[in-house]
Write a protein that holds these residues in place. Structure first.
Motif, PDB file in Angstrom:
ATOM      1  N   ARG A   1       0.825  -1.207   0.000  1.00 50.40           N
ATOM      2  CA  ARG A   1       0.000   0.000   0.000  1.00 50.40           C
ATOM      3  C   ARG A   1       0.863   1.264   0.000  1.00 50.40           C
ATOM      4  NH1 ARG A   1      -5.131  -1.331   2.167  1.00 50.40           N
ATOM      5  NH2 ARG A   1      -5.891   0.611   1.252  1.00 50.40           N
ATOM      6  N   LEU A   2       0.254   2.371  -0.372  1.00 50.29           N
ATOM      7  CA  LEU A   2       0.835   3.701  -0.209  1.00 50.29           C
ATOM      8  C   LEU A   2      -0.200   4.561   0.488  1.00 50.29           C
ATOM      9  CD1 LEU A   2       2.283   4.556  -3.756  1.00 50.29           C
ATOM     10  CD2 LEU A   2       3.560   3.759  -1.770  1.00 50.29           C
TER      11      LEU A   2
ATOM     12  N   VAL B   1      -1.567   8.175   0.786  1.00 48.12           N
ATOM     13  CA  VAL B   1      -1.494   9.398  -0.012  1.00 48.12           C
ATOM     14  C   VAL B   1      -2.378  10.464   0.607  1.00 48.12           C
ATOM     15  CG1 VAL B   1      -1.809  10.440  -2.293  1.00 48.12           C
ATOM     16  CG2 VAL B   1      -1.130   8.041  -2.112  1.00 48.12           C
TER      17      VAL B   1
ATOM     18  N   ARG C   1      -3.051  14.996   0.509  1.00 47.12           N
ATOM     19  CA  ARG C   1      -2.703  16.320  -0.024  1.00 47.12           C
ATOM     20  C   ARG C   1      -3.139  17.353   0.996  1.00 47.12           C
ATOM     21  NH1 ARG C   1      -4.979  16.874  -6.038  1.00 47.12           N
ATOM     22  NH2 ARG C   1      -3.285  18.351  -6.306  1.00 47.12           N
TER      23      ARG C   1
ATOM     24  N   HIS D   1      -7.102  15.906   0.849  1.00 44.82           N
ATOM     25  CA  HIS D   1      -7.331  14.601   0.209  1.00 44.82           C
ATOM     26  C   HIS D   1      -6.708  13.520   1.080  1.00 44.82           C
ATOM     27  CE1 HIS D   1      -7.384  11.469  -2.987  1.00 44.82           C
ATOM     28  NE2 HIS D   1      -6.180  11.170  -2.548  1.00 44.82           N
TER      29      HIS D   1
ATOM     30  N   ASN E   1      -6.375   9.167   0.931  1.00 43.70           N
ATOM     31  CA  ASN E   1      -6.791   7.932   0.249  1.00 43.70           C
ATOM     32  C   ASN E   1      -7.225   6.879   1.279  1.00 43.70           C
ATOM     33  OD1 ASN E   1      -4.371   6.923   1.233  1.00 43.70           O
ATOM     34  ND2 ASN E   1      -3.693   6.067  -0.714  1.00 43.70           N
TER      35      ASN E   1
ATOM     36  N   LYS F   1      11.801  18.225  -3.180  1.00 45.65           N
ATOM     37  CA  LYS F   1      11.192  17.051  -2.556  1.00 45.65           C
ATOM     38  C   LYS F   1      11.822  16.797  -1.187  1.00 45.65           C
ATOM     39  CE  LYS F   1      11.123  13.821  -5.592  1.00 45.65           C
ATOM     40  NZ  LYS F   1      11.449  12.633  -6.400  1.00 45.65           N
TER      41      LYS F   1
ATOM     42  N   HIS G   1      12.224  13.970   2.082  1.00 44.83           N
ATOM     43  CA  HIS G   1      12.051  12.578   2.536  1.00 44.83           C
ATOM     44  C   HIS G   1      12.342  12.494   4.028  1.00 44.83           C
ATOM     45  CE1 HIS G   1      12.053  10.844  -1.518  1.00 44.83           C
ATOM     46  NE2 HIS G   1      13.119  11.561  -1.802  1.00 44.83           N
TER      47      HIS G   1
ATOM     48  N   TYR H   1       8.009   5.745   5.726  1.00 49.04           N
ATOM     49  CA  TYR H   1       9.003   6.542   5.010  1.00 49.04           C
ATOM     50  C   TYR H   1       8.191   7.547   4.214  1.00 49.04           C
ATOM     51  CZ  TYR H   1      12.819   7.889   1.936  1.00 49.04           C
ATOM     52  OH  TYR H   1      13.768   8.607   1.259  1.00 49.04           O
TER      53      TYR H   1
ATOM     54  N   THR I   1       7.446  10.977   1.904  1.00 52.47           N
ATOM     55  CA  THR I   1       7.952  11.886   0.870  1.00 52.47           C
ATOM     56  C   THR I   1       6.904  12.975   0.673  1.00 52.47           C
ATOM     57  OG1 THR I   1       9.047  10.050  -0.265  1.00 52.47           O
ATOM     58  CG2 THR I   1       8.771  12.080  -1.509  1.00 52.47           C
TER      59      THR I   1
ATOM     60  N   VAL J   1       6.027  16.460  -1.755  1.00 56.51           N
ATOM     61  CA  VAL J   1       6.391  17.283  -2.920  1.00 56.51           C
ATOM     62  C   VAL J   1       5.404  18.436  -3.031  1.00 56.51           C
ATOM     63  CG1 VAL J   1       7.450  15.416  -4.264  1.00 56.51           C
ATOM     64  CG2 VAL J   1       5.002  15.876  -4.512  1.00 56.51           C
TER      65      VAL J   1
ATOM     66  N   THR K   1       1.676  17.293  -1.816  1.00 56.24           N
ATOM     67  CA  THR K   1       1.297  15.882  -1.787  1.00 56.24           C
ATOM     68  C   THR K   1       2.289  15.148  -0.909  1.00 56.24           C
ATOM     69  OG1 THR K   1       0.306  15.889  -3.992  1.00 56.24           O
ATOM     70  CG2 THR K   1       1.055  13.759  -3.167  1.00 56.24           C
TER      71      THR K   1
ATOM     72  N   VAL L   1       3.299  11.229   0.308  1.00 52.62           N
ATOM     73  CA  VAL L   1       3.120   9.790   0.117  1.00 52.62           C
ATOM     74  C   VAL L   1       3.962   9.073   1.157  1.00 52.62           C
ATOM     75  CG1 VAL L   1       3.478   7.839  -1.451  1.00 52.62           C
ATOM     76  CG2 VAL L   1       2.637  10.013  -2.337  1.00 52.62           C
TER      77      VAL L   1
ATOM     78  N   ARG M   1       5.251   5.336   2.573  1.00 57.69           N
ATOM     79  CA  ARG M   1       5.362   3.932   2.203  1.00 57.69           C
ATOM     80  C   ARG M   1       6.001   3.131   3.326  1.00 57.69           C
ATOM     81  NH1 ARG M   1       9.089   6.604  -2.253  1.00 57.69           N
ATOM     82  NH2 ARG M   1      11.126   5.761  -1.734  1.00 57.69           N
ATOM     83  N   LYS M   2       5.959   1.801   3.176  1.00 58.20           N
ATOM     84  CA  LYS M   2       6.484   0.923   4.227  1.00 58.20           C
ATOM     85  C   LYS M   2       7.988   1.128   4.342  1.00 58.20           C
ATOM     86  CE  LYS M   2       6.215  -3.825   5.872  1.00 58.20           C
ATOM     87  NZ  LYS M   2       5.650  -5.161   5.647  1.00 58.20           N
TER      88      LYS M   2
END
Lengths: 249, 164
Positions: free
Chosen positions: B41-42, B44, B46, B55, B57, B101, B103, B119, B121, B123, B135, B137, B139-140
């Protein structure tokens, strides 16, 4: 007038007829002569784009990003609720059960599909693997990737999820999924070259109207896009581009 | 928008008061329960330029423990865990202001006081040459990297508390 409609070369072979069926329906409903281009690989697609021969394109998201940003292509549609997901698979019974079982130096078969590699690399981060710690084994097709996995010549392979699902049952029975993405925000995109501004409304109406007539179901089933297409705005595309940007590193 | 205080769980929670960059404060309760980031999964989200979530997800909703209705309109620091030192976010806003960007590894707080590592990120969303939002995002993360950072963040946090 004839327009060239290119379909990115990452669809499963059995979808070939579906794209020709769609092309025929779009021609009839839009009144525009469409010539379907089905390049054999990414290199041929790049050549056709470089020759300025593409008016419409069903592009994978990675290529779509560049075409929108660098070449001014206009996004206007995408498959409805049909996302680009990927699968990392290994051979059944080889003792690898999760991505963390893959170690530095492992061999992974990969096709030229950049989206699949990008997403796959992100899914391997929990295993402390990155691009430089993997021995990549390039292959030209997902069938070839599956063969290498089954023969034990690679520890794993990256697949577009649609392509994995279209492998024969006999092949899939010899494979095992280590990881499958469930991102649901990244999809192929239908783009128009800016020079076809005048024709775009008719093409768009014909494409977005797929599913409105009883005979459309057979076409959409043949494409593997049962829910048809939905409108995609520039903002929708920019959202996906921003998301892809976060996955680059 | 000031966030309301958390409700204290039945037992076994630590209490902390967070003060955010907008000057507001909130009492939070945390537990030692980690929720694993789901495979494949991600997350997400905003935000607008003020960091207000516009936003979220499905993965964000599921892992945060909040409903989508609760998340939309809330400041992104609703996820802030008291174990995260301020310096870990140093450069986030400066980097985004430079249209670059960012991180980072982040321990996020769930609605129920448990936590999850990501982790992250971020942008900037550039439209017609203007930044209109951001935005993010998640992630694992690599568990190796998380294990390396836990003592680092703990030290930074101790230094921040000693300095106040």
């Amino acid at each position: 007038m004839k327009l060239n409609f290119l379909v990115a070369p990452d669809f499963a072979p059995e979808r070939f007829a579906g794209w020709h069926m769609l092309n025929t329906v779009l021609q009839r409903r839009s009144g525009i002569h469409l010539h379907l281009l089905t390049p054999a690989d990414a290199t041929e697609q790049t050549q056709l784009l470089a020759q300025q021969q593409v008016d419409l394109i069903y592009a994978n998201p990675f290529d779509a990003t560049d075409m929108i940003q660098s070449q001014g292509f206009v996004p206007f549609a995408r498959p409805r609720q049909h996302y680009d997901e990927m699968v990392i698979s290994t051979a059944a019974g080889n003792g690898l059960l999760k991505v963390e079982d893959l170690k530095p130096g492992c061999r992974i078969a990969i096709t030229p599909n950049k989206d699949v590699k990008l997403i796959g690399l992100r899914l391997l981060e929990p295993a402390d693997l990155n691009d430089t710690l993997i021995e990549w084994v390039p292959v030209e097709s997902y069938q070839a990737a599956a063969r290498l996995v089954i023969k034990g010549e690679v520890q794993a392979a990256f697949f577009l999820a649609d392509a994995y699902a279209s492998l024969t049952r006999l092949t899939r029975n010899q494979l095992q999924v280590l990881m499958e993405s469930r991102i649901s925000d990244i999809s192929h995109v239908v783009l128009a070259h800016p020079r076809m501004d005048a024709e775009l409304p008719r093409i768009s109406e014909a494409l977005l109207g797929m599913g409105s007539q009883p005979s459309d179901a057979a076409v959409l089933d043949a494409l593997g896009l049962a829910r048809g297409f939905e409108s995609m705005s520039r903002e929708d595309a920019d959202f996906m581009i921003d998301l892809m940007d976060t996955l680059l590193d | 928008m000031a966030l309301p205080d958390m409700t204290a769980p039945a037992e076994g929670a630590q209490e902390a008061t967070l003060t955010y960059t907008d000057g507001s404060s909130r009492r939070v309760f945390t537990t030692d329960t980690e929720v694993a980031f789901p495979d494949g999964r991600l997350i997400v989200s905003r935000t607008d330029l003020q960091g207000i979530i516009t936003h979220a997800n499905d993965a964000f909703v599921e892992l945060s423990g909040w409903t989508r209705e609760e998340l939309i309109g809330a400041p992104h620091h609703i996820l802030r865990h008291p174990d995260m030192p301020k310096i870990a976010f140093k450069g986030l806003w400066d980097t985004l202001a430079e249209v670059k960007k960012w991180h980072g590894y982040v321990k996020n707080l769930r609605k129920d006081g448990s936590y999850y590592w990501v982790y992250a990120t971020a942008v900037p969303n550039v439209r017609n040459g203007q930044v209109v939002g951001y935005t993010s995002v998640r992630r694992k993360p690599s568990r190796t990297r998380v294990a390396e950072l836990i003592p680092v963040y703990r030290d930074w946090l101790a230094q921040e508390k000693a300095a106040t």
